[in-house]
Write an enzyme that holds these catalytic residues in place. Structure first.
Site, PDB file in Angstrom:
ATOM      1  CG  HIS A 233       2.268  -0.239  -7.461  1.00 22.14           C
ATOM      2  ND1 HIS A 233       1.278  -0.285  -6.504  1.00 22.14           N
ATOM      3  CD2 HIS A 233       2.074  -1.310  -8.270  1.00 22.14           C
ATOM      4  CE1 HIS A 233       0.499  -1.324  -6.725  1.00 22.14           C
ATOM      5  NE2 HIS A 233       0.968  -1.965  -7.788  1.00 22.14           N
ATOM      6  CG  ASP A 234       1.597   2.571  -3.957  1.00 24.84           C
ATOM      7  OD1 ASP A 234       1.605   3.793  -3.731  1.00 24.84           O
ATOM      8  OD2 ASP A 234       0.990   2.057  -4.919  1.00 24.84           O
ATOM      9  N   GLY A 251       3.263  -5.001  -5.061  1.00 27.15           N
ATOM     10  CA  GLY A 251       2.853  -3.674  -4.636  1.00 27.15           C
ATOM     11  C   GLY A 251       2.541  -3.593  -3.152  1.00 27.15           C
TER      12      GLY A 251
END
Length: 369
Positions: A233-234, A251
């Site tokens: 994520h991100d 992440g």
């Protein structure tokens, strides 16, 4: 099929049997193969030439039928390419023994819209651009947008608020856009965006963003994510980045243009990997990796410049020489602050060196030693 030269020529044989259904009405008592069926046979042969079995007839420019085709005839069909497509410009010739039966100049192309296999599950809200192909048993979610001429392989899953650019290829069993592996994720409407020309191989997983980050995971253009790679994520992944088999980005990782992460390498959360940097296979990367450099080991340490990668990108000899001098000043000298000042003063006019110095100066985690 007798012969196929992809993009150039295809030759096949059609044996016309008396029990084919169109003979019953064309014509009663005097059966003749319809000209449209002969054209369709040539289009099917053209599909082998174009390596696209879903090619459709879109125009007949010229058609000359020299003699009727009767039950029992054996036709030799040959199709040659006049201009590659789509639409493909093709010329077909049919003969029966020594007799010329027909000459047809025609155009053929795939269907204008997306092509979805009957066993695939595509939600009604999904947006598939022209030329998109969704193969057997693939799943496409309701908030997904897929760009022109992209291909989603069998059993792949593309879900979430995911946007995929043009010309991407997502292979079987990949998971793109599923909820992130983050216990803090609460279903927020975060997104995943991929650019054009990316290749996502088998068992790759790519997660969208979270409220704890930017709410977005972003992948650029022309990236290659090999088997079982993971983008958490991100993350921010630039253009022409390669993640080798089993490589994992935690992440919030940034991987800049032309970076390479070797097989089974792991990159810690919030780490930045500079442009054209190389993380060797198996590296455990917990600090920032400067642009143009190589790191290896557990924990990853600097091992010089990525000279092979720089030459492949077309860096000049002068730029590489300047980067070598900057590397010595930055990483083989004294204190980091003084080294940055010296490198900027001596070599800052070289754009590549300026990017290297700026990256090191901006590092929050510190760079690999």
């Amino acid at each position: 099929m007798l012969e196929v030269e992809p993009g150039k020529r295809a030759v096949g044989v059609k044996r016309v049997s008396a029990n084919e259904p169109y003979f019953a009405g064309h014509f009663p008592g005097v059966p003749v193969l319809p000209g449209v069926m002969l054209c369709e046979a040539l289009v099917q042969l053209g599909g082998r030439l174009a390596e696209d079995e879903d090619l459709r007839l879109v125009a007949v420019d010229k058609a000359r039928f020299r003699r009727p085709v009767l039950p029992g005839d054996t036709l030799r069909l040959e199709v040659t390419c006049s201009a590659a497509g789509p639409p493909w410009r093709l010329r077909g010739v049919a003969t029966a023994g020594a007799s010329l039966v027909a000459e047809v100049e025609f155009a053929a192309a795939p269907p204008a819209g997306a092509r979805v296999h009957p066993t695939a599950v595509v939600s009604s809200g999904a947006e598939l651009d022209t030329g998109v192909v969704v193969e057997a048993y693939a799943v496409v979610g309701p908030h997904v947008r897929v760009g022109r001429d992209s291909w989603i392989g069998p059993h792949a899953v593309v879900t979430g608020r995911t946007t995929i650019g043009a010309g991407c290829r997502i292979f079987q069993f990949a998971s793109v856009g599923a909820p992130p592996q983050d216990l803090k994720y609460r279903g927020e409407p975060s997104t995943l965006e991929m650019g054009d020309g990316n290749i996502v191989r088998e068992f790759v997983s790519i997660s969208p963003g979270t409220a704890g980050g930017s709410m977005q995971t972003r992948i650029g253009n022309g990236c290659l994510l090999m088997v079982s790679a993971h983008v958490a994520h991100d993350c921010r992944v630039g253009d022409r980045v390669i993640l080798a088999n089993g490589a994992a980005l935690g992440g919030h990782v940034e991987a800049h243009d032309y970076a390479i992460v070797g097989g089974l390498a792991g990159v810690h959360q919030y780490v930045r990997i500079g442009e054209s940097a190389l993380c060797a296979a198996g590296a455990m990367v917990s600090m920032d990796v400067p642009p143009f450099c190589m790191v290896a080991g557990d924990r990853a340490r600097l091992h010089g410049l990525n000279l092979v990668g720089l030459r492949r990108r077309g860096f000049t000899a002068g730029a590489i020489t300047a980067l070598k001098r900057a590397y010595r000043l930055l990483f083989q000298g004294g204190g980091r602050r003084e080294a940055l000042v010296r490198a900027r003063a001596a070599l800052g006019q070289v754009p590549e060196v300026a990017r290297l110095v700026d990256f090191v100066a901006a590092s929050q985690r510190g760079v690999c030693r």
